[in-house]
Design a protein around this motif. Structure first.
Motif, PDB file in Angstrom:
ATOM      1  N   MET A 160       0.821  -1.208   0.000  1.00 12.04           N
ATOM      2  CA  MET A 160       0.000   0.000   0.000  1.00 12.04           C
ATOM      3  C   MET A 160       0.860   1.266   0.000  1.00 12.04           C
ATOM      4  SD  MET A 160      -2.875  -1.165  -0.528  1.00 12.04           S
ATOM      5  CE  MET A 160      -3.637   0.456  -0.679  1.00 12.04           C
ATOM      6  N   TYR A 164       0.142   4.254  -2.538  1.00 12.71           N
ATOM      7  CA  TYR A 164      -0.089   5.656  -2.138  1.00 12.71           C
ATOM      8  C   TYR A 164       0.919   6.585  -2.809  1.00 12.71           C
ATOM      9  CZ  TYR A 164      -3.253   3.524   1.197  1.00 12.71           C
ATOM     10  OH  TYR A 164      -4.272   2.790   1.761  1.00 12.71           O
ATOM     11  N   LYS A 165       2.148   6.091  -2.955  1.00 17.42           N
ATOM     12  CA  LYS A 165       3.166   6.893  -3.644  1.00 17.42           C
ATOM     13  C   LYS A 165       2.717   7.123  -5.099  1.00 17.42           C
ATOM     14  CE  LYS A 165       8.146   7.025  -3.577  1.00 17.42           C
ATOM     15  NZ  LYS A 165       9.326   6.193  -3.626  1.00 17.42           N
ATOM     16  N   LEU A 167      -0.199   7.422  -6.231  1.00 18.92           N
ATOM     17  CA  LEU A 167      -1.310   8.382  -6.379  1.00 18.92           C
ATOM     18  C   LEU A 167      -0.790   9.760  -6.765  1.00 18.92           C
ATOM     19  CD1 LEU A 167      -3.736   7.781  -3.345  1.00 18.92           C
ATOM     20  CD2 LEU A 167      -4.029   7.037  -5.702  1.00 18.92           C
ATOM     21  N   ALA A 175      -3.771  12.511  -3.545  1.00 24.07           N
ATOM     22  CA  ALA A 175      -2.488  12.087  -2.955  1.00 24.07           C
ATOM     23  C   ALA A 175      -2.299  12.633  -1.547  1.00 24.07           C
ATOM     24  CB  ALA A 175      -1.348  12.547  -3.851  1.00 24.07           C
ATOM     25  N   ASP A 177      -0.088  11.360   2.482  1.00 23.19           N
ATOM     26  CA  ASP A 177       1.006  10.644   3.146  1.00 23.19           C
ATOM     27  C   ASP A 177       0.485   9.427   3.877  1.00 23.19           C
ATOM     28  OD1 ASP A 177       3.287  12.399   2.572  1.00 23.19           O
ATOM     29  OD2 ASP A 177       2.067  13.874   3.665  1.00 23.19           O
ATOM     30  N   PHE A 178       1.367   8.439   3.988  1.00 22.37           N
ATOM     31  CA  PHE A 178       1.032   7.174   4.650  1.00 22.37           C
ATOM     32  C   PHE A 178       1.854   7.081   5.936  1.00 22.37           C
ATOM     33  CE2 PHE A 178       1.526   2.297   4.463  1.00 22.37           C
ATOM     34  CZ  PHE A 178       0.346   2.097   5.158  1.00 22.37           C
ATOM     35  N   PHE A 222      -3.440   6.373   5.887  1.00 20.49           N
ATOM     36  CA  PHE A 222      -3.086   7.302   4.809  1.00 20.49           C
ATOM     37  C   PHE A 222      -4.101   8.430   4.825  1.00 20.49           C
ATOM     38  CE2 PHE A 222      -4.580   8.787   0.738  1.00 20.49           C
ATOM     39  CZ  PHE A 222      -3.427   9.232   0.120  1.00 20.49           C
ATOM     40  N   HIS A 223      -3.634   9.648   4.564  1.00 16.34           N
ATOM     41  CA  HIS A 223      -4.625  10.708   4.327  1.00 16.34           C
ATOM     42  C   HIS A 223      -4.047  11.825   3.473  1.00 16.34           C
ATOM     43  CE1 HIS A 223      -2.935  13.568   7.246  1.00 16.34           C
ATOM     44  NE2 HIS A 223      -2.811  12.577   8.095  1.00 16.34           N
ATOM     45  N   ASN A 224      -4.932  12.509   2.755  1.00 16.53           N
ATOM     46  CA  ASN A 224      -4.510  13.678   1.979  1.00 16.53           C
ATOM     47  C   ASN A 224      -4.379  14.862   2.944  1.00 16.53           C
ATOM     48  OD1 ASN A 224      -7.173  14.211   2.488  1.00 16.53           O
ATOM     49  ND2 ASN A 224      -7.768  14.608   0.371  1.00 16.53           N
ATOM     50  N   ASN A 231      -7.406   6.390   4.262  1.00 18.81           N
ATOM     51  CA  ASN A 231      -7.448   4.916   4.180  1.00 18.81           C
ATOM     52  C   ASN A 231      -6.902   4.347   5.475  1.00 18.81           C
ATOM     53  OD1 ASN A 231      -6.743   3.784   0.767  1.00 18.81           O
ATOM     54  ND2 ASN A 231      -8.095   5.399   1.474  1.00 18.81           N
ATOM     55  N   ILE A 264      -7.426   3.408  -5.994  1.00 20.01           N
ATOM     56  CA  ILE A 264      -6.711   2.420  -5.169  1.00 20.01           C
ATOM     57  C   ILE A 264      -6.689   1.071  -5.898  1.00 20.01           C
ATOM     58  CG2 ILE A 264      -6.764   1.134  -2.973  1.00 20.01           C
ATOM     59  CD1 ILE A 264      -5.918   4.078  -2.671  1.00 20.01           C
TER      60      ILE A 264
END
Ligand code: ADP
Ligand code: MG
Length: 477
Positions: A160, A164-165, A167, A175, A177-178, A222-224, A231, A264
């Motif tokens: 994941m 995420y990267k 995105l 997009a 960060d996770f 993860f969130h923008n 997520n 995703i």
């Protein structure tokens, strides 16, 4: 694990107690002596090698469970079908496993906001603090988490991180960060919990299902930057894909979810090389999305609004509001999610998850919010403070002009600001700590010791199971 289950014996005494409880868990109801006899030595044909004993552990350990059973892999649902199918039909009333579901199109196609034909009333809009819609999804190449291992959880998180990267290029508008729980600070975690972007953990029913094993390894969020696309990774299901924002713009939230779920799926396909036409997300031919808890199977979607109905809380109480919601295919939850107390807002969401297109489930939620808002308008004015309404009384004061939404939002903004500043401080402290640790690394012995202590901290940081009894438990979702 519950003692008799660990010995692979029918937990007769516990099931009897569970059957006598006010809420009879579906696990206890359908795990009859005959079913136990039939399946007690069966192992699922999927990667988890799941057993009936493990499947029913949460319901047997906690008789107040509503569902009380979990699958360890996709195959569990069919390998133990005489147990799971009746559970599914009992939870998802009106759904027949024999007939199955024949929803047209993909989930993302059905999450088309133009298909929503009802609107929130202006009264409901005025009472809504925020809107959140999520789907639960599991990756087809791994066992479900109750049947997974530390390695499978870590592999999912590694995968994941790449998705995420990706995105940033594939869907830059989503997009962000996770963050991994192994490296997050307590303050960062608490800030997300306070902002309603993260699960609270510490749920003993979930613990008994195997959700919390190997915590915190492989767990992340993860969130923008706006925290409107979020997520959860490996909370229970592999993924909870979430779209949320303040206010009642349900269509905007739904549209972002549709776009996010598709992005995703595309990203996982790219990173894993799953061919077009083959499944990225675990799907069952009869019901659709496969999830750990039978309550979430199907669409895996829960669309909710946080609504302020202080007069209703005072006049009829949470249980009666929940009952009214259930009559409208919805349910009520507390202010911080499942199994939480009502502090100020109530969470109203669709109860059904299966056999209906996602936009219809959102409509259920909108209709229910409209209904409750109208009931709130008719309810008697608040006179005496009741316990759950005390925060409201404080909010309202005696002024009728006070705007509860603005005040609730202001309170939330203040809490978020405070949490963010705490998180920034903690981050600075952590950076300092890392620098010091790096300096120390020259000394081999010292660094080995630091590593051992760090691991100790992580282990003791596991989401401890909550003690004591909670309010009548709902689904383990
Ligand atoms: P899920 O069904 O996704 O597991 P939970 O009941 O566990 O949801 O709640 C998870 C978090 O989401 C909690 O912090 C809860 O307050 C938050 N949440 C749920 N609905 C909303 C909403 N409409 N607005 C803001 N936060 C919400
Ligand atoms: Mg939950």
């Amino acid at each position: 694990m519950e003692e008799s289950l660990a010995k692979n014996k029918y937990p007769a005494y516990k099931i009897k107690a569970a059957l006598a409880a006010p809420h009879t868990s579906l696990a206890a109801k359908f795990c009859t002596p005959e079913i136990w006899e039939k399946y007690k030595d069966t192992k699922s044909t999927g990667p988890a090698k799941w057993t009936l004993a493990r499947a029913i552990n949460s319901g047997i350990s906690h008789p107040e469970s509503f569902v009380g059973c979990h699958a360890g892999d996709r195959e569990s649902y069919d390998d133990f079908k005489d147990f799971f199918y009746p559970v599914i039909e009992a939870y998802h009333k009106g759904f027949s496993m024999e007939q199955g579901s024949d929803l047209k199109g993909t989930a993302s196609e059905r999450m088309d906001p133009t298909k929503i034909t009802v609107d929130l009333s202006s009264s409901a809009q005025a009472k809504i603090v925020s809107t959140r819609i999520r789907v639960a999804r599991n990756l087809s190449m791994f066992p479900l988490n109750p049947g997974g291992s530390r390695a499978s959880r870590e592999q999912i998180a590694t995968l994941m991180a790449k998705v995420y990267k990706g995105l940033k290029v594939g869907a830059p508008q989503l997009a962000g960060d996770f963050f991994l729980h192994t490296t997050m600070t307590d303050e960062q975690r608490q800030a997300l919990i306070d902002g309603h972007q993260l699960f609270r953990g510490k749920d003993r029913m979930q613990a008994a299902s195997g959700y919390h094993e190997h915590w915190p390894h492989g767990r992340g969020v993860f969130h923008n930057p706006e925290k409107s696309f979020v997520n959860w990774v490996n909370e229970g299901d592999h993924l909870r894909i979430i779209s949320m924002q303040n206010g009642g713009d349900v269509k905007a939230v739904f549209a972002r979810l549709s776009e996010g779920a598709a992005a995703i799926e595309k990203g996982v396909r790219k990173e894993t090389g799953v061919a077009e036409g083959d499944e990225v997300f675990m799907m069952h031919p009869k019901f659709g999305a496969v999830t750990c808890c039978p309550s979430n199977i199907g669409t895996g979607m829960r669309g909710s609004v946080h609504i302020l109905v202080p007069k209703l809380i005072a006049s009829i109480g949470f249980a009666a509001i929940d009952k009214l919601a259930r009559e409208r295919n919805c349910q009520a939850r507390g202010s911080s999610g499942e199994h939480s107390a009502v502090v100020d807002r109530i969470d109203i969401s669709n109860w059904r998850r299966i056999g209906f297109p996602e936009y219809e489930l959102v409509q259920d939620m909108i209709n229910c919010a409209n209904f409750l808002a109208a009931e709130e308008d008719k309810a008697p004015e608040l006179k005496v403070a009741c316990a759950p309404c005390l925060p409201f009384m404080a909010l309202f004061g005696s002024s009728k002009k006070a705007n509860p939404i603005a005040q609730a939002n202001a309170m939330q903004a203040a809490a978020e600001k405070q949490a963010a500043s705490k998180a920034a401080q903690a981050q600075a402290a952590a950076a300092k700590k890392t620098a010091m640790a790096k300096a120390k690394q020259k000394d081999d012995e010292a660094s080995a010791f630091a590593k051992a202590s760090a691991e100790q901290v992580l282990l003791t940081d596991a989401p401890a199971v909550e003690e004591g009894t909670s309010a009548a438990a709902d689904a383990n979702e």
